[in-house]
Design a protein around this motif. Structure first.
Motif, PDB file in Angstrom:
ATOM      1  N   PHE A 177     -45.605 -62.069  31.020  1.00  0.00           N
ATOM      2  CA  PHE A 177     -46.533 -61.337  30.165  1.00  0.00           C
ATOM      3  C   PHE A 177     -46.432 -59.858  30.486  1.00  0.00           C
ATOM      4  O   PHE A 177     -46.287 -59.480  31.650  1.00  0.00           O
ATOM      5  CB  PHE A 177     -47.978 -61.791  30.402  1.00  0.00           C
ATOM      6  CG  PHE A 177     -48.424 -62.882  29.487  1.00  0.00           C
ATOM      7  CD1 PHE A 177     -49.323 -62.627  28.466  1.00  0.00           C
ATOM      8  CD2 PHE A 177     -47.936 -64.165  29.639  1.00  0.00           C
ATOM      9  CE1 PHE A 177     -49.728 -63.638  27.611  1.00  0.00           C
ATOM     10  CE2 PHE A 177     -48.336 -65.181  28.791  1.00  0.00           C
ATOM     11  CZ  PHE A 177     -49.236 -64.908  27.772  1.00  0.00           C
ATOM     12  N   LEU A 178     -46.528 -59.020  29.450  1.00  0.00           N
ATOM     13  CA  LEU A 178     -46.599 -57.578  29.607  1.00  0.00           C
ATOM     14  C   LEU A 178     -47.978 -57.122  29.183  1.00  0.00           C
ATOM     15  O   LEU A 178     -48.572 -57.695  28.254  1.00  0.00           O
ATOM     16  CB  LEU A 178     -45.555 -56.872  28.741  1.00  0.00           C
ATOM     17  CG  LEU A 178     -44.165 -56.659  29.321  1.00  0.00           C
ATOM     18  CD1 LEU A 178     -43.512 -57.957  29.705  1.00  0.00           C
ATOM     19  CD2 LEU A 178     -43.299 -55.887  28.367  1.00  0.00           C
ATOM     20  N   GLY A 179     -48.471 -56.111  29.863  1.00  0.00           N
ATOM     21  CA  GLY A 179     -49.773 -55.582  29.502  1.00  0.00           C
ATOM     22  C   GLY A 179     -49.982 -54.187  30.047  1.00  0.00           C
ATOM     23  O   GLY A 179     -49.201 -53.701  30.868  1.00  0.00           O
ATOM     24  N   THR A 180     -51.049 -53.573  29.586  1.00  0.00           N
ATOM     25  CA  THR A 180     -51.395 -52.213  29.996  1.00  0.00           C
ATOM     26  C   THR A 180     -52.844 -52.161  30.487  1.00  0.00           C
ATOM     27  O   THR A 180     -53.667 -51.415  29.946  1.00  0.00           O
ATOM     28  CB  THR A 180     -51.185 -51.232  28.830  1.00  0.00           C
ATOM     29  OG1 THR A 180     -51.937 -51.703  27.696  1.00  0.00           O
ATOM     30  CG2 THR A 180     -49.724 -51.117  28.447  1.00  0.00           C
ATOM     31  N   PRO A 181     -53.177 -52.933  31.524  1.00  0.00           N
ATOM     32  CA  PRO A 181     -54.572 -53.031  31.945  1.00  0.00           C
ATOM     33  C   PRO A 181     -55.140 -51.772  32.604  1.00  0.00           C
ATOM     34  O   PRO A 181     -56.354 -51.660  32.748  1.00  0.00           O
ATOM     35  CB  PRO A 181     -54.546 -54.195  32.943  1.00  0.00           C
ATOM     36  CG  PRO A 181     -53.162 -54.183  33.495  1.00  0.00           C
ATOM     37  CD  PRO A 181     -52.297 -53.776  32.333  1.00  0.00           C
ATOM     38  N   ARG A 182     -54.306 -50.830  32.987  1.00  0.00           N
ATOM     39  CA  ARG A 182     -54.781 -49.616  33.656  1.00  0.00           C
ATOM     40  C   ARG A 182     -55.024 -48.465  32.671  1.00  0.00           C
ATOM     41  O   ARG A 182     -55.461 -47.401  33.072  1.00  0.00           O
ATOM     42  CB  ARG A 182     -53.794 -49.149  34.718  1.00  0.00           C
ATOM     43  CG  ARG A 182     -53.358 -50.181  35.726  1.00  0.00           C
ATOM     44  CD  ARG A 182     -54.462 -50.590  36.701  1.00  0.00           C
ATOM     45  NE  ARG A 182     -54.044 -51.709  37.512  1.00  0.00           N
ATOM     46  CZ  ARG A 182     -54.198 -53.001  37.201  1.00  0.00           C
ATOM     47  NH1 ARG A 182     -54.769 -53.350  36.073  1.00  0.00           N
ATOM     48  NH2 ARG A 182     -53.816 -53.947  38.018  1.00  0.00           N
ATOM     49  N   LEU A 183     -54.718 -48.687  31.400  1.00  0.00           N
ATOM     50  CA  LEU A 183     -54.912 -47.623  30.419  1.00  0.00           C
ATOM     51  C   LEU A 183     -56.339 -47.611  29.886  1.00  0.00           C
ATOM     52  O   LEU A 183     -56.948 -48.650  29.676  1.00  0.00           O
ATOM     53  CB  LEU A 183     -53.960 -47.801  29.232  1.00  0.00           C
ATOM     54  CG  LEU A 183     -52.489 -47.503  29.463  1.00  0.00           C
ATOM     55  CD1 LEU A 183     -51.696 -47.744  28.174  1.00  0.00           C
ATOM     56  CD2 LEU A 183     -52.282 -46.081  29.954  1.00  0.00           C
ATOM     57  N   THR A 184     -56.827 -46.411  29.633  1.00  0.00           N
ATOM     58  CA  THR A 184     -58.077 -46.255  28.912  1.00  0.00           C
ATOM     59  C   THR A 184     -57.786 -46.477  27.421  1.00  0.00           C
ATOM     60  O   THR A 184     -56.619 -46.542  27.013  1.00  0.00           O
ATOM     61  CB  THR A 184     -58.649 -44.832  29.091  1.00  0.00           C
ATOM     62  OG1 THR A 184     -57.700 -43.902  28.536  1.00  0.00           O
ATOM     63  CG2 THR A 184     -58.898 -44.520  30.565  1.00  0.00           C
ATOM     64  N   ILE A 185     -58.806 -46.557  26.626  1.00  0.00           N
ATOM     65  CA  ILE A 185     -58.621 -46.684  25.177  1.00  0.00           C
ATOM     66  C   ILE A 185     -57.828 -45.485  24.655  1.00  0.00           C
ATOM     67  O   ILE A 185     -56.893 -45.644  23.856  1.00  0.00           O
ATOM     68  CB  ILE A 185     -59.983 -46.813  24.456  1.00  0.00           C
ATOM     69  CG1 ILE A 185     -60.632 -48.147  24.829  1.00  0.00           C
ATOM     70  CG2 ILE A 185     -59.827 -46.677  22.949  1.00  0.00           C
ATOM     71  CD1 ILE A 185     -62.082 -48.285  24.425  1.00  0.00           C
TER      72      ILE A 185
END
Length: 191
Positions: A107-115
């Motif tokens: 899985f790829l994700g961007t959990p550390r990004l703000t909106i």
């Protein structure tokens, strides 16, 4: 070579990673989930594949995609391997449908990004072919709100299900290259 299933949050680099792998290893064929889903919506609208209720995207599409993917592998007589990528499969569904010995699941994700950071990345990495290119900033911000939350949820779910999670929040190009290096050790490359 092992097959590869790449899932995760929208705009996290799934298609980019799949295309990078298939460019380096031409014996990989890529199933792009968005293309398959949109083809169904356009050609067979009565399937209601894009619905988000009890049927459609959340339940029916992952099952259909797994069937298509593994039937293609089974009927393959040309020594090809396959990559499937989409944002339309949750970690729970992926674990149930794609967690197999012959498939690398990640899985790829961007959990550390703000909106706002998510919004910036969408605009930074989009091309004229991407659906986001035709959307307003307000629509993209709504999309960013949804997927910022889902990305954090997916990271947590992947951890509990022991699914490989790749955080593409920052240094995306470097992270994707490092991911390919790790994949190469798992796919049994013989060429």
């Amino acid at each position: 070579m092992k097959n590869i299933a790449i899932f995760g949050s929208s705009r996290s680099g799934k298609t980019t990673l799949a295309k990078m792998i298939s460019k380096k290893y031409p014996r990989y064929h890529v199933f792009i989930g968005d293309d398959i889903r949109w083809a169904f919506q356009d050609v067979l609208p009565y399937t209601n594949i894009n619905s988000t209720g009890g049927t459609g995207m959340t339940n029916d599409f992952p099952n259909f995609l797994a069937s298509l993917f593994y039937q293609s592998i089974k009927s393959n007589k040309n020594d090809f391997s396959y990559i499937v990528e989409t944002c339309d499969v949750t970690p729970q569904k992926a674990h149930k449908l794609f967690n197999r010995e012959d498939t690398i699941l990640l899985f790829l994700g961007t959990p550390r990004l703000t909106i706002e950071g998510y919004f910036y990345n969408i605009r930074k990495y989009q091309t004229k072919e991407d659906w986001t290119y035709r959307k307003s900033d307000a629509e993209i911000l709504e999309h960013a709100k949804t997927w910022t939350s889902k990305s954090k949820e997916y990271e947590k779910d992947c951890s509990s299900l022991d699914i490989w999670f790749v955080d593409t929040s920052f240094n995306r190009k470097q992270v994707l290259n490092e991911t390919i290096t790790k994949i190469e050790k798992l796919i049994n490359v013989t060429d």
